[in-house]
Design an enzyme around this catalytic site. Structure first.
Site, mmCIF file in Angstrom:
data_model
loop_
_atom_site.group_PDB
_atom_site.id
_atom_site.type_symbol
_atom_site.label_atom_id
_atom_site.label_comp_id
_atom_site.label_asym_id
_atom_site.label_seq_id
_atom_site.Cartn_x
_atom_site.Cartn_y
_atom_site.Cartn_z
ATOM 1 N N HIS A 167 -7.445 -6.019 0.665
ATOM 2 C CA HIS A 167 -6.295 -5.126 0.550
ATOM 3 C C HIS A 167 -5.113 -5.576 1.405
ATOM 4 O O HIS A 167 -3.960 -5.436 1.003
ATOM 5 C CB HIS A 167 -6.726 -3.713 0.936
ATOM 6 C CG HIS A 167 -5.647 -2.689 0.807
ATOM 7 N ND1 HIS A 167 -4.940 -2.492 -0.369
ATOM 8 C CD2 HIS A 167 -5.145 -1.790 1.702
ATOM 9 C CE1 HIS A 167 -4.056 -1.520 -0.188
ATOM 10 N NE2 HIS A 167 -4.154 -1.087 1.047
ATOM 11 N N SER A 223 0.834 -1.198 0.000
ATOM 12 C CA SER A 223 0.000 0.000 0.000
ATOM 13 C C SER A 223 0.874 1.256 0.000
ATOM 14 O O SER A 223 1.647 1.466 -0.924
ATOM 15 C CB SER A 223 -0.969 -0.052 1.181
ATOM 16 O OG SER A 223 -2.035 0.845 1.022
ATOM 17 N N ASP A 236 -1.173 14.061 13.430
ATOM 18 C CA ASP A 236 -1.244 15.390 12.817
ATOM 19 C C ASP A 236 -0.597 15.379 11.439
ATOM 20 O O ASP A 236 -1.137 15.925 10.468
ATOM 21 C CB ASP A 236 -0.559 16.438 13.707
ATOM 22 C CG ASP A 236 -1.396 16.796 14.935
ATOM 23 O OD1 ASP A 236 -2.635 16.696 14.860
ATOM 24 O OD2 ASP A 236 -0.799 17.167 15.960
#
Length: 262
Positions: free
Chosen positions: A242, A90, A181
């Site tokens: 996946h 991925s 963040d």
């Protein structure tokens, strides 16, 4: 600025090029522990935490150029400059592809797991990153409590369990290991894939492994895969989604080992 990635090594006394493993978004090197042990029966294996994940350092920047540079630094410092077999799933697969295209001399071969050289926008991924970032952990002291708090927004037990692998406990204090963040801020770059007009293709042996129930690699990606990776083959593992390596580990292990033995 490139970072020194945290790694775990196995089979260091084995001959031949090492296998370097890169996880995907919200993943970590520890998730590959069982497969790493299997691969290490015949070769040296290094699993890394990518920046802003696991035990690796945090940084505000997180695009595929800088992630590839981190991995290049790892190969240069931990693997005597390579070449290595590079496997990425991925997000880690996109970082691996970027490194193959920018520093091909570092790679003996490339294995890309269920991702294509193309944008892969998913509102779900942004949702998960924002959900974890915005969840106030102060009222909780146990993993089961965080699990219950996430369940209304993430009803799938498997996805929730995967996200919870990122929860760190120290006594009664809980925290998230990833730099959430940075993940939220950089999600557009993480989901994207840069235009690579004029780039030299990676001519080395390349394997794309697709999950049969996943749509991250499809017929629409064939032309770009052939352009950038002319020696690529694509294998599909039926029934896997996946997270191919976790859902069908035996078939995945056999597929990778067969490719590496060629």
């Amino acid at each position: 600025m490139t970072l020194d990635l945290a790694v775990v090594e196995a089979g260091q006394d084995r001959p031949g090029p090492p296998l370097v493993i890169l996880h995907g978004l919200f993943g970590a090197k520890k998730n590959w522990g069982a497969l790493q042990k299997q691969f290490a029966r015949t070769r040296s294996v290094i699993a890394a935490d990518l920046r802003n994940h696991g035990q690796s350092p945090w940084d505000a920047a997180m695009d595929y150029t800088i992630m590839a540079q981190d991995v290049a630094r790892l190969i240069e410092t931990r693997c005597a400059g390579g070449p290595v077999h590079l496997l990425g799933h991925s997000m880690g697969g996109k970082a691996a592809m970027m490194l193959a295209l920018s520093r091909p001399e570092l790679l003996a071969s490339l294995i890309v797991v269920d991702i294509a050289p193309a944008p892969s926008q998913s509102a779900q991924l942004t949702h998960y990153a924002e959900l974890l970032r915005d969840l106030d952990l102060s009222p909780y002291s146990r993993r089961s409590e965080v699990d219950a708090a996430l369940k209304p927004a993430v009803p799938d037990d498997g996805v929730r369990a995967f996200l919870l692998t990122n929860l760190e406990t120290a006594g009664d204090a809980l925290s998230w290991k990833p730099n959430l963040d940075a993940l939220v801020d950089n999600m557009p770059q993480i989901e994207d894939w840069p235009a690579l007009d004029g780039v030299e293709p990676f001519e080395g042996p390349t394997l794309f492994i697709a999950g049969g129930r996943s749509d991250y690699i499809g017929p629409q990606h064939q032309a770009e895969i052939e352009r950038l990776f002319p020696n690529a083959e694509i294998e599909t593992i039926p029934g896997a989604g996946h997270w191919v390596h976790a859902e069908a580990p035996k078939a995945f292990l056999e597929t990778v080992e067969r490719f590496l033995a060629e």
